[in-house]
Structures are given as structure tokens and as C-alpha cells.
Design a protein around this motif. Structure first.
Motif, short mmCIF file in Angstrom:
data_model
loop_
_atom_site.label_atom_id
_atom_site.label_comp_id
_atom_site.label_asym_id
_atom_site.label_seq_id
_atom_site.Cartn_x
_atom_site.Cartn_y
_atom_site.Cartn_z
N GLN A 61 -35.12 -2.49 49.16
CA GLN A 61 -36.53 -2.74 48.84
C GLN A 61 -36.84 -4.24 48.86
O GLN A 61 -37.90 -4.65 49.32
CB GLN A 61 -36.84 -2.13 47.48
N ILE A 62 -35.89 -5.06 48.39
CA ILE A 62 -36.09 -6.51 48.45
C ILE A 62 -36.19 -6.97 49.89
O ILE A 62 -37.04 -7.79 50.25
CB ILE A 62 -34.92 -7.23 47.73
N ALA A 63 -35.31 -6.43 50.75
CA ALA A 63 -35.35 -6.80 52.17
C ALA A 63 -36.66 -6.35 52.81
O ALA A 63 -37.20 -7.05 53.67
CB ALA A 63 -34.15 -6.19 52.90
N MET A 64 -37.17 -5.20 52.40
CA MET A 64 -38.44 -4.72 52.94
C MET A 64 -39.57 -5.68 52.60
O MET A 64 -40.38 -6.04 53.46
CB MET A 64 -38.74 -3.32 52.38
N ILE A 65 -39.62 -6.13 51.35
CA ILE A 65 -40.67 -7.06 50.95
C ILE A 65 -40.46 -8.42 51.60
O ILE A 65 -41.43 -9.10 51.98
CB ILE A 65 -40.71 -7.17 49.41
N ALA A 66 -39.22 -8.81 51.79
CA ALA A 66 -38.93 -10.09 52.45
C ALA A 66 -39.42 -10.11 53.88
O ALA A 66 -39.67 -11.18 54.45
CB ALA A 66 -37.43 -10.37 52.40
N GLY A 67 -39.60 -8.94 54.47
CA GLY A 67 -40.09 -8.88 55.84
C GLY A 67 -41.60 -8.96 55.97
O GLY A 67 -42.13 -9.08 57.08
N LEU A 68 -42.32 -8.92 54.86
CA LEU A 68 -43.77 -8.89 54.90
C LEU A 68 -44.44 -10.21 55.28
O LEU A 68 -45.47 -10.20 55.96
CB LEU A 68 -44.33 -8.41 53.56
#
Length: 708
Positions: free
Chosen positions: A73-80
Motif C-alpha cells: 500500500q505504501i508503494a501504491m501511494i508512492a506511485g501517485l
């Protein structure tokens, strides 16, 4: 440099902005550590869905604190940050997951995570869903305005202190406002023909990824044509289902767009215009069946105010926020056309003119050195009607009468009146075209003026932010608007907010308030408590009313209200009679071209303005008017907004009398002569005809069809 731009500068591509950005970046690096700069960046960056900062994104997408997120989930937000829309895990889950996995791969390569952590994270199924308040779904333009206002008041700390912003917006009205605006724009778009497919994708293997990457816009979903027959299309929709669009679902009588003023004959076969691989748009019916649509190019704005205190109850800045974030309600300055005429006529009524004053509707020519050419103003249709009463001139929207009226009043007197109504006249040109609404104003400015007409002549100021509450439940800001009352006690016109809210118990009122919350919050933290906010609101003292200044006397307000009611009863706003209310008044507006279509109107409960036009000011079509493009949006919205509101008929104030006049000359006639009845201020009462008793007989009650 991104911190400098996001905190202090606009995003227009200008050399001066870039130069200032460089200077600010150097200054920030001198004053702050890298960790502090990164913290500012992390709490300012827009990450989609009204989330500003990574902590807010954790709440919006996963409903968790940042510290509680999984590695995936952290990686997902980091991609935003690279592209908040393209890599949004809710709107584009496939593309967002690809981005997430790439970031995880980089973390593995840089030894930030181990291989078992990497394998577990890429195997994790993403569970992102929207965790914001329901009202946020329908009010992104509102949320952005509130965000800007909160930052203006409290600075960058607003991103990290867990503030809750409570707005004046009514969630039910807002939802219906969005639907009304979108329905009105799509109806306009259908009238002007089908422009064809958005794109064509021949390679079938690319259809599913393309659908995933193509966002829905408002109620319009993307779909790809996978087969074409004479009378139907087979489609692949965004959720990868295969469905059929039949002839009756938008293909029958479909005409192609040729220009803003012309369309083709109806198509005879779907094969004439559609091909396999075409990317098109569809809408869903309530039963989930689909029908053909397309992305509109025209835009619109809708705003509604409480006339009592200026509270903004509905604000829709465009067709869809993700399509265009430009807020047309408060940023788009457009010529209002005849929508501005009520303020010219109200000034006249305040200056000794009456609804029965006669102005000659005859050709007039102006040779003015300020103009490039000789100006010959005309009415719509090019006809002239001779001597005309002001009442009739307003509800029939006679342009030449308005121009002659302004010329007779003079600019000094007119500007003085407009200033008292709240308009900034410093930039208004001393030009007679002002009478036709040539001076550009925003829909919010127009709606504010109509709120004054709705509240019996008080100048209220629009406001959107009602309260700000910190994470501990302390109210750190509360609006204190001026209200339409003089004095502020006792009379129906001066109801307190407590009285106006009805007989709901405190708990019921609070539950309604929480359903209307438009929240833009950063990291709430574990100590954040809605119960503390509830308790804080319960114990909040009642706001003391501050009376708003009067912009016009009650007699003038009554007269102009009476004249604007005729716009709906017998004028250019007759479609609004379908609402079956006697307390409605308003005015259409259409500018040269035509380029802008307006309708502004009100009941004592609500004042609303609807605008339709193109952002580049291109023409909207020779058969489009305020009454055809903007009025249906206003009607659709007000039908729901006023559904449970009782009619309020404005009482006739002191020093207003009714006498019988000749409808041709506007002069007073004897009770036994034919005529119509008109309202007058006692000080402007026309002379009684010779040989008659002074004044009108008190027992002469006009029949409804004989009035005006």
C-alpha cells in the motif's frame, strides 16, 4: 523547486514564474533542512481524490493512518505523485498496480527491502476504495475552494494538524445540482449532433488496457465497439463485460454534428459511422441498460445561495472536475447579457421610475468615437414595439428600452445604484451596452445579486466555509455572516437560524450536519475523535446576528420582485411555470453570438444561477438561448431543492398601492374604464384623471387575469 511552486506560485507556464521558482527554491534550501523540505513536499503534494499529502492519501484510499499501511500500500501511494489520475488505484487499478510493482522492484534493487518482502508485496491484492465523506464525491470544486481558504487562514500547518472543515453546502442539493447540470449539458450536446468516436484501437489485445486507462467522465463510461450491425453495436464496457447497444438506445434518429448550427440527416445504419475498435461513450439507465452518448465540449456552472445569509448551498464548477478543474462559478468572468437587466431596472425604480413608466422601443443609432463602428442596437428578432411599459420591457427582455432607460438615468446614478447592490463598478465602462450586460461577471457575483432580490433588498456576502475544527474538537474558526434582517428579531423576515432549521431535536440536527460535512483533512491521528467534535458543536454558543446593510428599500425590492415574477408568468422564463410555485422570480440572459446562456432566479428560500457556454467563448448555436440551455438546468435543480419548502408570498409593504392604468399609456384611469392594475410607490403615484375621485377605490379588487 516543486515545494516552491506548490506553496507559493501558480502553475501557469510563464518565464517569470519559473524565475521566481528558482529564487524561492534557493531561499528554501538556505532556511530549511532536506528533511524539512521533504516533509513539506509530502504534506502538500496532490495525490488525487482531494487528498493532499501522503497521510491524507492513506486515509482516502485505505482508511488507515500512514503508519498502518502495508508495504504494498505504501508503494501504491508512492506511485501517485507522478500522475495522480493515471496511477489512481481506484480509477485505474491495472496501471496503478504496474506502477506499484515497478516501485517495489526499485526498492529491491536498492536493497531497501528483501526479496521475500518484495515477493509478498507484489502478490498482495490491492484493496483501495474511497474512504472520504459522501459529500466529497459530488463536490470536488467545493473541496478545492475550501482547501484554499483553510490554507489562506492557517498556512501549511493545516495539512498536518488534522483540521476538519465544515461547509455550508447541503449534500442533497449538491448531488441534485451535479445531476441537473450534467443532464442539461448532455441535452444541449444531443441537440447539436454526434461528433464520432473518441479514438480507434484496431488491435483487440489493447482493448482491455485502454478501457482501464480511460476514466469515466461524470456519468459517461468508455466502451469499445467489438462488432457492428445495421441496427446495433456490440460493446466491451469498462468492467470488460460485453453488452449490446440497440437501435433504440441512441442510434435511432442519430444525427451527425456538422457545425454548431447544423446537423446531418438521421443515420440509416450503424455501419455508416461506427467501426470495430471505436472508443465511444455510453450512459447507464436506472435499470443499468446503456445508451449512446459522447464527451461534451460545452461547459456549465451552477451555484445556489441562501438569501438569508449568503451561505452557498450548492456549487458545481463544471461538467466533471477530473475533466476540467477550472471552477467556472468563481473564476469564469462572462458577459451576463439580459441576466444583468434587473439591476438596471431596480436602480431605475429607486430613482423615480415606476413599472408603468413608458420608454419608446424604437430604432436608435449611436456614433461613438469609442466604438469601431456605428452601433444600432436591436431586440431579439430585430423588431421594435413602440412605447412600452418598464414591466413589459423587462419580462419581454426588450434591449432598446434598457439602453434608453440607462441613458435617461445617466451613468453616475446607475453606478451609484450598482455599487449599493454590491457590484464593483471601478472597471465598468461608461458604455450604454452595460444595459445589455456587456460587463463580464462570474456566476457567483450574479447569484449574489439575485440573493439580494430574493431577501427583500439586503446585501449579503457569499461564504462557503462555516467552521473549522481541530483534532481535539475545538472550533478554531466560525463564520459570522451578516444576515438579511432589520432589526434582527421577531419578524418572519428575521427568523433566527434556530427557527429556520425547524423543530428538529439537537441530535437530529447534528446528524444532518455530519451528513453534509465536506472534509479535507490531513493525518487525523489515533486521537482524532468525531465524538469530541459532536460535543463541541452541541456546546457552541448561538451566533449573534449582524444585520446586513440594505441595498434597496422594501418598496423598490417589492416592485422589482413583482416584475421578475412576470418573467416566469408571461415572459422568457415561462418554462419555470412547470414548478407550480407562485413565489418564483428570475431572468434569462443570452449574449451576442450567442456565446453565453444564463438563467438566474429565486424563491425566498434559495437564489440560484445557471450558466452554459464554451470556455473559449465560441458560439453555442443560433437557436440556443438562456431559456433553452440554462433554464432547464435551473428548473431541474430547483424542483428538487424546493420540493419540501412551503411557498412564501412576499407581503405588500407600506407605501405601496395598487391603481388601475391604461396598459398603452401607463397613465391612471378611472375605475369604470378598461385597464390593468399596477403597483406604485405612494410618492410616485400617477395623477388621477380629471373628474375622478382622488385615489383608487378601495373596493376595486382586480381579477387575476386583469393584473399587469
Amino acid at each position: 523547486m516543486q515545494v516552491a511552486r506548490n506553496f507559493f506560485l501558480h502553475k501557469r507556464k510563464e518565464f517569470t514564474r519559473k524565475f521566481n521558482e528558482i529564487l524561492l527554491a534557493f531561499r528554501i534550501e538556505e532556511e530549511l533542512t532536506k528533511k524539512e523540505i521533504l516533509s513539506l513536499y509530502a504534506n502538500k503534494m496532490f495525490l488525487g481524490k482531494t487528498a493532499y499529502g501522503f497521510a491524507a492519501a492513506a486515509q482516502v484510499y485505505y482508511g488507515k493512518n500512514l503508519s498502518d499501511l502495508s508495504l504494498a500500500q505504501i508503494a501504491m501511494i508512492a506511485g501517485l505523485p507522478k500522475a495522480p489520475s493515471a496511477y489512481n488505484p481506484i480509477r485505474n487499478p491495472i496501471r496503478a498496480t504496474q506502477r506499484r510493482d515497478w516501485i517495489l522492484g526499485r526498492m529491491l534493487k536498492l536493497a531497501s527491502i528483501s526479496e521475500p518482502q518484495y515477493l509478498a508485496a507484489v502478490a498482495e491484492i490491492d484493496t483501495a476504495t474511497y474512504h472520504g465523506s459522501a459529500s466529497e464525491l459530488d463536490s470536488p470544486y467545493v473541496a478545492e475552494m475550501v482547501r484554499q481558504e483553510v490554507i489562506q487562514k492557517f498556512g501549511a500547518q493545516a495539512y498536518t494538524e488534522g483540521y476538519t472543515a465544515i461547509t455550508t453546502v447541503d449534500s442533497a442539493m449538491q448531488t441534485n445540482g451535479v445531476k441537473a447540470l450534467q443532464a442539461g449539458i448532455l441535452a444541449y450536446d444531443r441537440r447539436h449532433g454526434y461528433r464520432g468516436a473518441e479514438d480507434s484501437i484496431e488491435d483487440a489485445s489493447l482493448w482491455a488496457p485502454r478501457l482501464n486507462d480511460t476514466p469515466s467522465v461524470g456519468p459517461l463510461e468508455p466502451a469499445i465497439v467489438i462488432a457492428v450491425a445495421n441496427d446495433r453495436l456490440n460493446l466491451m464496457t469498462k468492467n470488460l463485460d460485453v453488452t449490446t447497444l440497440n437501435w433504440r438506445d441512441g442510434l435511432k434518429d442519430l444525427r451527425l454534428y456538422k457545425s454548431v448550427n447544423s446537423r446531418s440527416a438521421p443515420i440509416k445504419s450503424a455501419l455508416d459511422i461506427f467501426n470495430v475498435g471505436d472508443l465511444i461513450r455510453v450512459q447507464r439507465n436506472p435499470d443499468k441498460s446503456i445508451f449512446l452518448s459522447q464527451l461534451p465540449k460545452v461547459q456549465s456552472a451552477l451555484v445556489a445561495l441562501d438569501p438569508f445569509n449568503g451561505a452557498i448551498r450548492t456549487l458545481v464548477g463544471g461538467f466533471d472536475y477530473d475533466q476540467s478543474r477550472f471552477n467556472r462559478v468563481n473564476l469564469a468572468k462572462r458577459q451576463p447579457g439580459s441576466n444583468f437587466k434587473p439591476f438596471i431596472y431596480a436602480t431605475a425604480l429607486n430613482s423615480g421610475f415606476t413599472p408603468a413608466s413608458i420608454i419608446n422601443d424604437a430604432p436608435i443609432v449611436f456614433d461613438d468615437f469609442k466604438l469601431e463602428d456605428t452601433w444600432r442596437p436591436e431586440n431579439d428578432g430585430g423588431k421594435f414595439y413602440g412605447p412600452t411599459r418598464l414591466r413589459e420591457a423587462l419580462y419581454r427582455s426588450r434591449n432598446v428600452v434598457s439602453i434608453r432607460l440607462l441613458r435617461r438615468m445617466g451613468f453616475d446614478r446607475t453606478f451609484q445604484g450598482l455599487q449599493s447592490f454590491g457590484f464593483n463598478t471601478s472597471d465598468m465602462p461608461s458604455d450604454l451596452s452595460l444595459a445589455l450586460g456587456s460587463y463580464a461577471l462570474t456566476p457567483l457575483e450574479i447569484a449574489t445579486g439575485y440573493a439580494m432580490l430574493a431577501n427583500n433588498g439586503f446585501k449579503v456576502t457569499p461564504y462557503l466555509l462555516d467552521k473549522i475544527i481541530d483534532r481535539d474538537g475545538n472550533v478554531i474558526f466560525q463564520a459570522s455572516p451578516e444576515v438579511a434582517c432589520d432589526p434582527c428579531s421577531g419578524t418572519p423576515e428575521t427568523l433566527t437560524l434556530e427557527q429556520r432549521s425547524g423543530d428538529l431535536a439537537v441530535e437530529e440536527q447534528l446528524e444532518k450536519l455530519f451528513s453534509d460535512i465536506s472534509q479535507t483533512t490531513a493525518n487525523n491521528g489515533k486521537d482524532y475523535s468525531w465524538e469530541s467534535i459532536k460535543q463541541s458543536l452541541k456546546t457552541l454558543p448561538l451566533t449573534e446576528f449582524k444585520p446586513a446593510p440594505r441595498a434597496m428599500d422594501p418598496q423598490t425590492a417589492f416592485l422589482i420582485d413583482s416584475m421578475l415574477k412576470d418573467v416566469i408568468l408571461r415572459g422568457t422564463g415561462r418554462k419555470a411555470k412547470n414548478l407550480n410555485r407562485a413565489d418564483l422570480a428570475g431572468k434569462t440572459g443570452t449574449t451576442n453570438g450567442p456565446r453565453d446562456a444564463w438563467f438566474s432566479g429565486y424563491s425566498p428560500h434559495l437564489a440560484a444561477t445557471a450558466w452554459v457556454g464554451f470556455d473559449d467563448s465560441s458560439t453555442i448555436g443560433r437557436n440556443e438561448y438562456g431559456g433553452s440551455a440554462a433554464l432547464p438546468i435551473w428548473i431541474d435543480f430547483m424542483a428538487s431543492a424546493l420540493a419540501d419548502k412551503p411557498e412564501i408570498i412576499r407581503p405588500q409593504p407600506n407605501e405601496i398601492v395598487t391603481v388601475k392604468i391604461d396598459p398603452i399609456t401607463g397613465k391612471r384611469v378611472t375605475p369604470d374604464q378598461p385597464g390593468i392594475f399596477e403597483y406604485f410607490k405612494t410618492k410616485n403615484l400617477p395623477e388621477a384623471p380629471q373628474g375622478s375621485a382622488e385615489g383608487a377605490k378601495s373596493d376595486q379588487n382586480p381579477l387575476p387575469d386583469d393584473i399587469f
